[in-house]
Design a protein around this motif. Structure first.
Motif, PDB file in Angstrom:
ATOM      1  N   ARG A 176      36.868 -57.068  25.371  1.00  0.00           N
ATOM      2  CA  ARG A 176      36.369 -58.187  26.198  1.00  0.00           C
ATOM      3  C   ARG A 176      36.281 -57.770  27.680  1.00  0.00           C
ATOM      4  NH1 ARG A 176      39.296 -63.756  24.514  1.00  0.00           N
ATOM      5  NH2 ARG A 176      40.907 -62.825  25.838  1.00  0.00           N
ATOM      6  N   GLN A 177      35.734 -56.568  27.884  1.00  0.00           N
ATOM      7  CA  GLN A 177      35.566 -56.019  29.239  1.00  0.00           C
ATOM      8  C   GLN A 177      36.893 -55.948  30.003  1.00  0.00           C
ATOM      9  OE1 GLN A 177      33.209 -58.722  28.217  1.00  0.00           O
ATOM     10  NE2 GLN A 177      32.208 -56.915  27.335  1.00  0.00           N
ATOM     11  N   GLY A 178      37.974 -55.703  29.263  1.00  0.00           N
ATOM     12  CA  GLY A 178      39.268 -55.541  29.898  1.00  0.00           C
ATOM     13  C   GLY A 178      40.015 -56.840  30.122  1.00  0.00           C
ATOM     14  N   ARG A 179      39.434 -57.965  29.738  1.00  0.00           N
ATOM     15  CA  ARG A 179      40.125 -59.253  29.913  1.00  0.00           C
ATOM     16  C   ARG A 179      40.985 -59.513  28.665  1.00  0.00           C
ATOM     17  NH1 ARG A 179      34.856 -60.423  31.330  1.00  0.00           N
ATOM     18  NH2 ARG A 179      34.551 -61.664  29.434  1.00  0.00           N
ATOM     19  N   LEU A 180      42.088 -58.809  28.601  1.00  0.00           N
ATOM     20  CA  LEU A 180      42.974 -58.913  27.439  1.00  0.00           C
ATOM     21  C   LEU A 180      43.796 -60.198  27.504  1.00  0.00           C
ATOM     22  CD1 LEU A 180      44.307 -55.228  27.228  1.00  0.00           C
ATOM     23  CD2 LEU A 180      42.321 -56.243  26.101  1.00  0.00           C
ATOM     24  N   PRO A 181      44.177 -60.722  26.364  1.00  0.00           N
ATOM     25  CA  PRO A 181      45.016 -61.929  26.373  1.00  0.00           C
ATOM     26  C   PRO A 181      46.355 -61.646  27.044  1.00  0.00           C
ATOM     27  CG  PRO A 181      44.901 -60.980  24.168  1.00  0.00           C
ATOM     28  CD  PRO A 181      43.885 -60.263  24.981  1.00  0.00           C
ATOM     29  N   SER A 182      46.773 -62.547  27.886  1.00  0.00           N
ATOM     30  CA  SER A 182      48.038 -62.373  28.608  1.00  0.00           C
ATOM     31  C   SER A 182      49.185 -63.130  27.959  1.00  0.00           C
ATOM     32  CB  SER A 182      47.876 -62.839  30.070  1.00  0.00           C
ATOM     33  OG  SER A 182      47.465 -64.199  30.112  1.00  0.00           O
ATOM     34  N   SER A 183      48.893 -63.942  26.963  1.00  0.00           N
ATOM     35  CA  SER A 183      49.931 -64.682  26.250  1.00  0.00           C
ATOM     36  C   SER A 183      49.516 -64.814  24.791  1.00  0.00           C
ATOM     37  CB  SER A 183      50.135 -66.079  26.858  1.00  0.00           C
ATOM     38  OG  SER A 183      48.991 -66.889  26.609  1.00  0.00           O
ATOM     39  N   PRO A 184      50.473 -64.962  23.882  1.00  0.00           N
ATOM     40  CA  PRO A 184      50.115 -65.107  22.473  1.00  0.00           C
ATOM     41  C   PRO A 184      49.159 -66.270  22.223  1.00  0.00           C
ATOM     42  CG  PRO A 184      52.456 -64.650  22.680  1.00  0.00           C
ATOM     43  CD  PRO A 184      51.947 -64.873  24.071  1.00  0.00           C
ATOM     44  N   GLN A 185      49.272 -67.348  22.988  1.00  0.00           N
ATOM     45  CA  GLN A 185      48.410 -68.501  22.779  1.00  0.00           C
ATOM     46  C   GLN A 185      46.927 -68.151  22.930  1.00  0.00           C
ATOM     47  OE1 GLN A 185      51.220 -68.494  24.550  1.00  0.00           O
ATOM     48  NE2 GLN A 185      52.455 -69.749  23.135  1.00  0.00           N
ATOM     49  N   GLN A 186      46.640 -67.148  23.771  1.00  0.00           N
ATOM     50  CA  GLN A 186      45.247 -66.779  23.997  1.00  0.00           C
ATOM     51  C   GLN A 186      44.641 -66.009  22.822  1.00  0.00           C
ATOM     52  OE1 GLN A 186      44.874 -64.799  27.787  1.00  0.00           O
ATOM     53  NE2 GLN A 186      45.757 -66.506  28.920  1.00  0.00           N
ATOM     54  N   LEU A 187      45.449 -65.654  21.837  1.00  0.00           N
ATOM     55  CA  LEU A 187      44.901 -65.018  20.640  1.00  0.00           C
ATOM     56  C   LEU A 187      43.991 -65.961  19.861  1.00  0.00           C
ATOM     57  CD1 LEU A 187      47.955 -63.012  19.211  1.00  0.00           C
ATOM     58  CD2 LEU A 187      45.955 -62.108  20.387  1.00  0.00           C
ATOM     59  N   ARG A 188      44.120 -67.268  20.102  1.00  0.00           N
ATOM     60  CA  ARG A 188      43.254 -68.240  19.430  1.00  0.00           C
ATOM     61  C   ARG A 188      41.785 -67.965  19.714  1.00  0.00           C
ATOM     62  NH1 ARG A 188      46.380 -72.796  17.952  1.00  0.00           N
ATOM     63  NH2 ARG A 188      48.499 -72.761  18.843  1.00  0.00           N
ATOM     64  N   ASP A 189      41.502 -67.365  20.861  1.00  0.00           N
ATOM     65  CA  ASP A 189      40.119 -67.106  21.259  1.00  0.00           C
ATOM     66  C   ASP A 189      39.688 -65.671  20.985  1.00  0.00           C
ATOM     67  OD1 ASP A 189      40.032 -69.739  22.310  1.00  0.00           O
ATOM     68  OD2 ASP A 189      41.002 -69.032  24.158  1.00  0.00           O
ATOM     69  N   CYS A 190      40.504 -64.903  20.285  1.00  0.00           N
ATOM     70  CA  CYS A 190      40.212 -63.482  20.032  1.00  0.00           C
ATOM     71  C   CYS A 190      39.787 -63.268  18.584  1.00  0.00           C
ATOM     72  CB  CYS A 190      41.444 -62.622  20.321  1.00  0.00           C
ATOM     73  SG  CYS A 190      41.991 -62.645  22.044  1.00  0.00           S
TER      74      CYS A 190
END
Length: 306
Positions: A176-190
């Motif tokens: 994602r152009q280096g915009r990695l998830p910073s918290s587990p909750q953001q895995l919902r969008d991965c």
């Protein structure tokens, strides 16, 4: 005395023995590294030479005949004696042989890159590394030692726990152009990559991370952890992986570990062999070296466990 000029083709005999043991042309082909069609052709030729069927066939299903069972047992005994005689001659010539079996992912990503150190230390030992996703019969297949990833229940074998492992998510630093998830909750969008089977489920890690998510569905599903890691390294998504399997890519910067949450696998790595095999010098040398390498690996890497 038997007329050795009437001996059937040895490649066909080996193909038949493997097919009889696995009750499958496909698994025999995988063991011998040929196509299932080649196995079928060799067995057909052998049946024509002998003048009787060794298997009954019903579509893709096969079943060995009674004559085939007796013939397979005789071939297996003969091949075992040949292998034992060859090993004895090698040892008499000052050269020892060590056959090691390991799951493909561990063999290619952890064991094989380190084996040069064992060979450098013991140049007179010839090492044959076999990788298989199936649980080989060590004695029948001429294997001295195995490294297994499982629960430690291996009837008839000495099993020694040598290393535990931990699951955690990884992704390419460019995902994602280096915009990695910073918290587990953001895995919902991965995009979450997955392997086939319950043993590689995301659910235990989700629970440990406090996420109310279901196992991912759709998208790419693989049966090989190497393929899953390669897809992650190419930016296809986030993969759940074991530490021992992903350590190379992480060290090389191809993958980065996400978050500081690691789920300890219920399975672990075991050193397995028959009790009588432990007396072989090359087996003792390999066990000692392997334990040293594991200790070094755990001390040099960011080990997830205690």
């Amino acid at each position: 005395m038997a007329d050795f000029r009437k001996l059937p083709n040895l490649a066909a005999l080996r193909a038949f023995e493997a097919a009889a043991r696995h009750d499958s042309f496909s698994r025999a082909a995988e063991e011998i590294h040929v196509t299932p069609g080649a196995i079928s052709h060799q067995i057909r030729a052998l049946e024509e030479e002998l003048g009787l069927p060794l298997f009954t066939r019903n579509g893709k299903r096969i079943a060995i005949t009674e004559a085939g069972l007796r013939f397979a047992a005789a071939i297996r005994n003969a091949l075992t004696e040949i292998a034992a005689a060859a090993e004895m001659l090698q040892e008499q010539g000052g050269r020892q042989r060590l056959v090691v079996s390991s799951p493909p992912s561990f063999a290619s990503r952890w064991l094989a890159p380190r084996l040069w150190k064992f060979i450098d230390r013991y140049p007179d030992i010839e090492v044959i590394l076999q990788s298989s996703s199936h649980l080989n019969d060590l004695a029948r297949d001429g294997i001295d030692v195995g490294v297994r990833f499982g629960l430690g229940n291996y009837p008839g074998l000495k099993a020694e726990l040598i290393m535990e492992d931990f699951y955690y998510p990884v992704a390419s630093p460019h995902y994602r152009q280096g915009r990695l998830p910073s918290s587990p909750q953001q895995l919902r969008d991965c995009v979450l990559l997955r392997m086939d089977g319950l043993q590689e489920s995301w659910l235990p890690w989700f629970k440990l991370a406090g996420l109310d998510l279901q196992d991912p569905a759709g998208g790419l599903v693989t049966q090989d952890s190497s393929l899953t890691l390669r897809a992650a390294a190419e930016g296809a998504g986030v993969a759940l992986t074991r530490h021992a399997i992903a350590s190379q890519e992480i060290a090389a910067g191809e993958l980065v570990r996400l978050f500081d949450i690691a789920w300890k696998s219920e399975r672990a790595y075991y050193f397995v062999c028959h009790a009588e095999t432990l007396g072989k010098p090359q087996v003792g040398h390999f066990r000692t070296w392997l334990l040293e390498e594991i200790a070094l690996f755990k001390s040099n890497e960011r080990w997830p466990g205690p």
